[in-house]
Write a protein that holds these residues in place. Sequence first.
Motif, PDB file in Angstrom:
ATOM      1  N   LEU A 125       0.819  -1.207   0.000  1.00 33.15           N
ATOM      2  CA  LEU A 125       0.000   0.000   0.000  1.00 33.15           C
ATOM      3  C   LEU A 125       0.854   1.259   0.000  1.00 33.15           C
ATOM      4  O   LEU A 125       0.498   2.260  -0.624  1.00 33.15           O
ATOM      5  CB  LEU A 125      -0.959  -0.002   1.196  1.00 33.15           C
ATOM      6  CG  LEU A 125      -2.336  -0.602   0.921  1.00 33.15           C
ATOM      7  CD1 LEU A 125      -2.222  -2.101   0.649  1.00 33.15           C
ATOM      8  CD2 LEU A 125      -3.294  -0.354   2.065  1.00 33.15           C
TER       9      LEU A 125
ATOM     10  N   HIS B  35       0.319   4.033  -2.947  1.00 30.61           N
ATOM     11  CA  HIS B  35       0.003   5.439  -2.696  1.00 30.61           C
ATOM     12  C   HIS B  35       1.036   6.342  -3.353  1.00 30.61           C
ATOM     13  O   HIS B  35       0.690   7.377  -3.963  1.00 30.61           O
ATOM     14  CB  HIS B  35      -0.051   5.700  -1.194  1.00 30.61           C
ATOM     15  CG  HIS B  35      -0.597   7.034  -0.816  1.00 30.61           C
ATOM     16  ND1 HIS B  35       0.087   8.214  -1.036  1.00 30.61           N
ATOM     17  CD2 HIS B  35      -1.784   7.394  -0.224  1.00 30.61           C
ATOM     18  CE1 HIS B  35      -0.631   9.234  -0.596  1.00 30.61           C
ATOM     19  NE2 HIS B  35      -1.773   8.765  -0.108  1.00 30.61           N
TER      20      HIS B  35
ATOM     21  N   ASN C 181      -8.778   1.327   0.560  1.00 32.80           N
ATOM     22  CA  ASN C 181      -7.964   2.327  -0.138  1.00 32.80           C
ATOM     23  C   ASN C 181      -8.231   2.179  -1.634  1.00 32.80           C
ATOM     24  O   ASN C 181      -8.004   1.110  -2.206  1.00 32.80           O
ATOM     25  CB  ASN C 181      -6.484   2.094   0.157  1.00 32.80           C
ATOM     26  CG  ASN C 181      -6.206   2.004   1.645  1.00 32.80           C
ATOM     27  OD1 ASN C 181      -6.077   2.999   2.325  1.00 32.80           O
ATOM     28  ND2 ASN C 181      -6.140   0.769   2.158  1.00 32.80           N
TER      29      ASN C 181
ATOM     30  N   LEU D 102      -5.434   8.661  -7.052  1.00 30.83           N
ATOM     31  CA  LEU D 102      -6.052   8.380  -5.757  1.00 30.83           C
ATOM     32  C   LEU D 102      -7.529   8.739  -5.817  1.00 30.83           C
ATOM     33  O   LEU D 102      -7.892   9.829  -6.260  1.00 30.83           O
ATOM     34  CB  LEU D 102      -5.380   9.207  -4.655  1.00 30.83           C
ATOM     35  CG  LEU D 102      -4.027   8.724  -4.135  1.00 30.83           C
ATOM     36  CD1 LEU D 102      -3.435   9.768  -3.191  1.00 30.83           C
ATOM     37  CD2 LEU D 102      -4.164   7.387  -3.429  1.00 30.83           C
TER      38      LEU D 102
ATOM     39  N   TRP E  99      -8.714   7.158   0.451  1.00 26.73           N
ATOM     40  CA  TRP E  99      -7.638   6.455   1.161  1.00 26.73           C
ATOM     41  C   TRP E  99      -7.957   6.334   2.656  1.00 26.73           C
ATOM     42  O   TRP E  99      -8.487   7.258   3.263  1.00 26.73           O
ATOM     43  CB  TRP E  99      -6.315   7.190   0.992  1.00 26.73           C
ATOM     44  CG  TRP E  99      -5.138   6.366   1.423  1.00 26.73           C
ATOM     45  CD1 TRP E  99      -4.515   6.360   2.643  1.00 26.73           C
ATOM     46  CD2 TRP E  99      -4.457   5.381   0.635  1.00 26.73           C
ATOM     47  NE1 TRP E  99      -3.492   5.438   2.659  1.00 26.73           N
ATOM     48  CE2 TRP E  99      -3.429   4.818   1.438  1.00 26.73           C
ATOM     49  CE3 TRP E  99      -4.626   4.905  -0.673  1.00 26.73           C
ATOM     50  CZ2 TRP E  99      -2.579   3.817   0.973  1.00 26.73           C
ATOM     51  CZ3 TRP E  99      -3.776   3.918  -1.139  1.00 26.73           C
ATOM     52  CH2 TRP E  99      -2.767   3.391  -0.316  1.00 26.73           C
TER      53      TRP E  99
END
Length: 224
Positions: A166, A170, A192, A205, A208
């Motif tokens: 993760l 990200h 997420n 994104l 999250w």
Amino acid sequence: MNTLQHPQNPRRCRICLVRHGETPWNAERRLQGHLDVPLNEVGHTQAEATARSLRGGRFAAIYASDLTRALQTAAPAARDLGLETQPSAALRERHYGLFQGLTYDEAAERHPDAYARFRAREATFAFPEGGESLADFAVRIDAALKALAHCHLGEQILVVTHGGVLDIAHRLASKLPLEAPRDFPILNAALNWLEYDGDGPAWHLVAWGVQDHLASARDELPNA
């Protein structure tokens, strides 16, 4: 419900990334890496809560690291969504070499030089005894996630994996350098959401650290 609308763009894939539920070693601040540690009672409860939060979501497939803690976390969601979890070694945690099985404090005490390089996020530092460098780990995870995304353009998938994975995901979306300190949470069993644009190609994104389905969740430790 923590599910998002199914992507309408046939050139995009939406991925719900979930870190595995809590294990006894998470509670002990012990590095797991490729060692196969199962969930504890809290972790199983978190896995069920995550499954409930995803009910009604439109998922084309479920993928998971082939380590037990990820497969156990994926199992309730697979049951509720009527899908079979597809295990993948490419989605495993970073290999921490001789740090595996040690607590963070033990690693710092026994291997101070290596631990300092680990905490400094030196991209080319590979843990002794078969461990991965951060740079090599990032290449592995980028390739694994892109391969899944390309297989599911126009669809939404669930990926159950590990904290280090993760962290890389990200950074791929936020463009945060590997060496930069982490400024975002990585919680057991939180949701997420990323989207992959096949025309870019690029990661974006969407959401999250969604954790309103959880009573509690531990962050990945430390920020490294």
